[in-house]
Structure formats: structure tokens, C-alpha cells
Design an enzyme around this catalytic site. Structure first.
Site, mmCIF file in Angstrom:
data_model
loop_
_atom_site.group_PDB
_atom_site.id
_atom_site.type_symbol
_atom_site.label_atom_id
_atom_site.label_comp_id
_atom_site.label_asym_id
_atom_site.label_seq_id
_atom_site.Cartn_x
_atom_site.Cartn_y
_atom_site.Cartn_z
ATOM 1 N N GLU A 1 -8.529 -24.281 29.865
ATOM 2 C CA GLU A 1 -7.587 -25.112 28.915
ATOM 3 C C GLU A 1 -6.649 -23.940 28.688
ATOM 4 O O GLU A 1 -5.275 -24.451 28.589
ATOM 5 C CB GLU A 1 -8.323 -25.384 27.571
ATOM 6 C CG GLU A 1 -7.324 -25.872 26.610
ATOM 7 C CD GLU A 1 -6.935 -27.224 26.934
ATOM 8 O OE1 GLU A 1 -7.138 -28.099 27.753
ATOM 9 O OE2 GLU A 1 -5.712 -27.746 26.302
ATOM 10 N N HIS B 1 -11.297 -28.540 26.603
ATOM 11 C CA HIS B 1 -11.464 -27.533 25.418
ATOM 12 C C HIS B 1 -12.966 -27.020 25.431
ATOM 13 O O HIS B 1 -13.154 -26.027 25.421
ATOM 14 C CB HIS B 1 -10.971 -28.203 24.145
ATOM 15 C CG HIS B 1 -9.593 -28.106 23.635
ATOM 16 N ND1 HIS B 1 -8.728 -29.042 24.080
ATOM 17 C CD2 HIS B 1 -8.818 -27.093 23.155
ATOM 18 C CE1 HIS B 1 -7.525 -28.512 23.582
ATOM 19 N NE2 HIS B 1 -7.647 -27.192 23.274
HETATM 20 P P1 ATP Z 1 -2.350 -24.359 22.596
HETATM 21 O O1 ATP Z 1 -2.550 -22.903 22.608
HETATM 22 O O2 ATP Z 1 -2.964 -25.339 23.461
HETATM 23 O O3 ATP Z 1 -0.773 -24.591 22.196
HETATM 24 P P2 ATP Z 1 -3.708 -24.267 19.883
HETATM 25 O O4 ATP Z 1 -3.865 -22.631 19.623
HETATM 26 O O5 ATP Z 1 -2.808 -24.707 18.623
HETATM 27 O O6 ATP Z 1 -2.877 -24.643 21.124
HETATM 28 P P3 ATP Z 1 -5.991 -25.325 20.914
HETATM 29 O O7 ATP Z 1 -6.292 -24.299 21.712
HETATM 30 O O8 ATP Z 1 -5.272 -26.469 21.806
HETATM 31 O O9 ATP Z 1 -4.835 -24.905 19.879
HETATM 32 O O10 ATP Z 1 -7.364 -25.889 20.063
HETATM 33 C C1 ATP Z 1 -6.892 -26.785 19.205
HETATM 34 C C2 ATP Z 1 -8.060 -27.272 18.560
HETATM 35 O O11 ATP Z 1 -7.957 -28.326 17.474
HETATM 36 C C3 ATP Z 1 -9.262 -27.672 19.269
HETATM 37 O O12 ATP Z 1 -10.753 -27.013 18.701
HETATM 38 C C4 ATP Z 1 -9.378 -29.235 18.911
HETATM 39 O O13 ATP Z 1 -10.863 -29.770 19.072
HETATM 40 C C5 ATP Z 1 -8.932 -29.324 17.526
HETATM 41 N N1 ATP Z 1 -8.107 -30.631 17.109
HETATM 42 C C6 ATP Z 1 -7.192 -31.273 17.841
HETATM 43 N N2 ATP Z 1 -6.855 -32.420 17.373
HETATM 44 C C7 ATP Z 1 -7.730 -32.773 16.394
HETATM 45 C C8 ATP Z 1 -8.245 -33.633 15.435
HETATM 46 N N3 ATP Z 1 -7.435 -34.586 15.470
HETATM 47 N N4 ATP Z 1 -9.159 -33.603 14.817
HETATM 48 C C9 ATP Z 1 -9.991 -32.604 14.719
HETATM 49 N N5 ATP Z 1 -9.734 -31.383 15.681
HETATM 50 C C10 ATP Z 1 -8.595 -31.360 16.368
#
Ligand code: ATP
Length: 349
Positions: A13, A309
Site C-alpha cells: 500500500e 492495507h
Molecule cells: P496515506 O499515507 O495513504 O496518505 P494515511 O497515513 O492517512 O494515508 P493509511 O495508511 O491509508 O493512512 O491508513 C488509513 C487507515 O484508516 C487504515 O487503517 C484504514 O482501515 C482506516 N480507515 C479509512 N477509512 C476508514 C473508515 N471509514 N472507517 C474506519 N477506518 C477507516
């Protein structure tokens, strides 16, 4: 303590989760790590404020030495020391997700032998992150079911772009842990919803409520409206599925300027229908977030085809704990994700 573990932040991811999970696991296992290519493919690569707060926060709770702790940093070194409970505050400083910061720090403290009182500031209701309601109503009760003593309370909501949310989390040393088991779907699912709203006209929540009541054929008392304190305007439509007692899935959609209330509500309706139509008990977001607790206390859950993820998080966990730390069994569209009992938490009692 072993040698330095090198992690390619662009693996799978390739997002912030690789960094956050690596920090938690480094602290839990006492492994020094170097993470490179952080969020390499993202529009704004490197550490954003949310990831930086997770890094400095993780460092505080395990007395770690850190290199590369600056905004935009694409490589970090993190050398953990002993886990330290007590009172700690973590402020993202923008509307970046404070729940994601919490999900980095919390696993480190769950197995600690002393209590902690934690305060998190930033976004509490962000798209693409667990909203506070997901964390509080779905994620934490599952941790408590495993024997962890952890509770959260929302002080103020923080929506994009104003942020300024705040919540507190308390942990106490866990007694014996029970492996988590989430293998059966709920036989008679019950759906409820709440329109969370701050500083917006009442008709927004009313229109969302009407759509949900009608589309999901719910009784009026099943859908509430909660006005929350927040520095800026915000609107989240939250719907959850339970067996009558325990919440098994929580779906969220966010209001934003130019997005009609009816569309926001319909988004949640579609998510709820999709969950109810699929058989597995654990939804997509919960699946990737449950992996760390699972290796802490052991257990198994059944979910659908693994998201990117989840696959990436499994890979990160295996880098620290070995291939057998997480086993995935496939049957049709079902995936059973298993971690042997005992696991990591043993060393931290
Ligand atoms: P990125 O580095 O990809 O820009 P980030 O560091 O903000 O983003 P991610 O690594 O994409 O975050 O992780 C996002 C987390 O949020 C994951 O654990 C995902 O399951 C959780 N998540 C996203 N949307 C929801 C939702 N609607 N409800 C619950 N959890 C969510």
C-alpha cells in the site's frame, strides 16, 4: 535487542500505515528500525503532520532515539527503549487524524505494566481514517473483549479543515488475555445510526436522517442526531450494525461543502447494505486495524478478500515476527486470519 531492521516504506500500500505499524512493532519488540521511501508514491510524499506526531508520540512512550523526525522526511531511524506508561499528550497540530496517532501509540502501551492517561488532539472525524466513533464503539470494545483495559472519551470533535478535536484514552495493565475470535456472522443484525454534526443548520441532519430511516427501514428511535462541540463546522453520518449488544461494523460518510446531505446519507446506506450482503463478520477497515491486537493477544477473524492495507500490514508484521505470526486461510471469498495465542504481549506483562 536485535540488529537494525530495514523497511521499505513504499512496500505494498506504501502509505502511512507502513510507518505507523512499524513504529508500534519496533517498540513492542525492542527492534531498532530504519524506514526509507516513506509514502514514496503519494502526492505529498514523506511524513505529514499526522505521521510525524505518530513518530514523536511512539518515541515518547518507549523512550526512543529518533532520526529524521521532520515534516516531509522520507527516511527515519527509530531505536526504541523501555515502554513508559503515565500521562502523555499528543497534538497533531492540524486536522490530521488523531485516531491514527492513537492507533500507533496504543498497542505499545496496552501491554505495559503501568497505567497510562493519554490525550490526543487533531482530527477526530476524518475521511480515510477511523472516525472516533469507529474507534470507540467498534475497535476498543474488541480490545476489552480480549482482556485489555482501555477506555476513551471524546472531548471535542475535530473535522477537516479546522481540526481542533480532542479525546482522552486511559489504559490499565491487562490481566490474562483471551484470544479474539470473530468467526461467526451475526444471525439477526440490528442497524442504528447517528448524525454527528457541528455548526451546521439543523436541516442537514434532518435530511440525512430521513434518507436513512426510509432506505434502511428503521424505527425513528434507531437514528439519532448528536450535536457536538467543535472549532469548525462538520458532519459525519455514522451507521453501525450490532447483534443487539456488540457492534460488529461501523460505516461512516462525511458531509462536505457542495455534497448534498442526501448523497452523504445514501453513501452510508450503501456501505451498510454491502456489509449485510457479504457474509464475513469483519469489515474491510476493521480487518487491517485488528491485526496488531491479534498478534498481541492471539486469535482469529473471518473477513472478505484482503484489502491492500490488510495485505501490507500482514507483510509488515511478518517482517518483525516471522511468517507464522499471521496465517491466512482462503475458502472462496472468505479469508480466515489467524495469529497464535500468547504472542507479543507475553514479554510486557
Ligand atoms: P496515506 O499515507 O495513504 O496518505 P494515511 O497515513 O492517512 O494515508 P493509511 O495508511 O491509508 O493512512 O491508513 C488509513 C487507515 O484508516 C487504515 O487503517 C484504514 O482501515 C482506516 N480507515 C479509512 N477509512 C476508514 C473508515 N471509514 N472507517 C474506519 N477506518 C477507516
Amino acid at each position: 535487542m536485535g540488529g537494525m531492521l530495514r523497511i521499505d516504506g513504499s512496500m505494498g500500500e506504501g502509505g502511512g500505515q507502513v510507518v505507523r505499524s512499524s513504529l508500534s512493532l519496533a517498540a513492542l519488540t525492542g527492534t531498532p528500525i530504519r524506514v526509507e521511501n516513506i509514502r514514496a508514491g503519494r502526492r505529498k510524499p514523506g511524513l505529514l503532520r499526522q505521521h510525524l506526531t505518530a513518530l514523536t508520540g511512539a518515541a515518547v512512550v518507549c523512550d526512543a532515539e529518533v532520526e529524521g523526525a521532520s515534516l516531509g522526511s522520507r527516511a527515519i531511524t527509530f531505536t526504541p527503549g523501555p515502554v513508559r506508561g503515565g500521562s502523555h499528550s499528543f497534538a497533531v497540530g492540524t486536522a490530521g487524524s488523531a485516531t491514527l496517532v492513537c492507533q500507533t501509540v496504543l498497542p505499545i502501551l496496552l501491554g505495559a505494566s503501568v497505567a497510562s492517561e493519554l490525550t490526543f488532539e487533531g482530527g477526530t472525524h476524518n475521511p480515510m481514517a477511523p472516525p472516533f466513533d469507529f474507534f470507540d464503539q467498534l475497535f476498543l470494545p474488541l480490545l476489552r473483549r480480549m482482556g485489555f483495559s482501555v477506555h476513551a472519551e471524546l472531548g471535542r470533535a475535530g473535522f477537516y479543515p479546522a481540526g481542533g478535536g480532542r479525546f482522552s484514552v486511559t489504559t490499565e495493565p491487562a490481566a490474562a488475555l483471551t484470544p479474539l475470535e470473530l468467526l461467526q456472522s451475526v444471525a439477526s443484525p440490528r442497524v442504528q445510526a447517528c448524525i454527528v454534526q457541528a455548526r451546521l443548520p439543523a436541516h442537514v441532519a434532518q435530511r440525512e436522517r430521513d434518507v436513512i430511516l426510509e432506505a434502511l427501514e428503521l424505527a425513528p428511535e434507531a437514528v439519532s442526531v448528536r450535536k457536538v462541540r467543535s472549532p469548525g463546522p462538520g458532519n459525519a453520518v455514522v451507521a453501525w450494525v450490532s447483534d443487539g449488544d456488540d457492534v460488529v461494523e461501523l460505516c461512516t460518510a462525511f458531509g462536505e461543502r457542495g455534497r448534498p446531505a442526501e448523497i452523504v446519507a445514501q453513501d452510508v446506506v450503501d456501505q451498510v447494505r454491502a456489509y449485510l450482503a457479504a457474509d464475513p463478520p469483519v469489515g474491510e477497515h476493521l480487518a487491517d486495524q485488528l491485526l496488531l491486537p491479534l498478534v498481541l493477544g492471539g486469535g482469529a477473524f473471518r473477513t472478505g478478500p484482503l484489502s491492500s492495507h490488510t495485505r501490507t500490514n500482514i507483510e509488515v508484521i511478518r517482517m518483525f515476527l516471522g511468517e507464522s505470526a499471521i496465517v491466512v486461510e482462503e475458502a472462496g471469498d472468505d479469508r480466515c486470519v489467524r495469529a497464535p495465542a500468547g504472542g507479543l504481549a507475553d514479554g510486557y506483562g
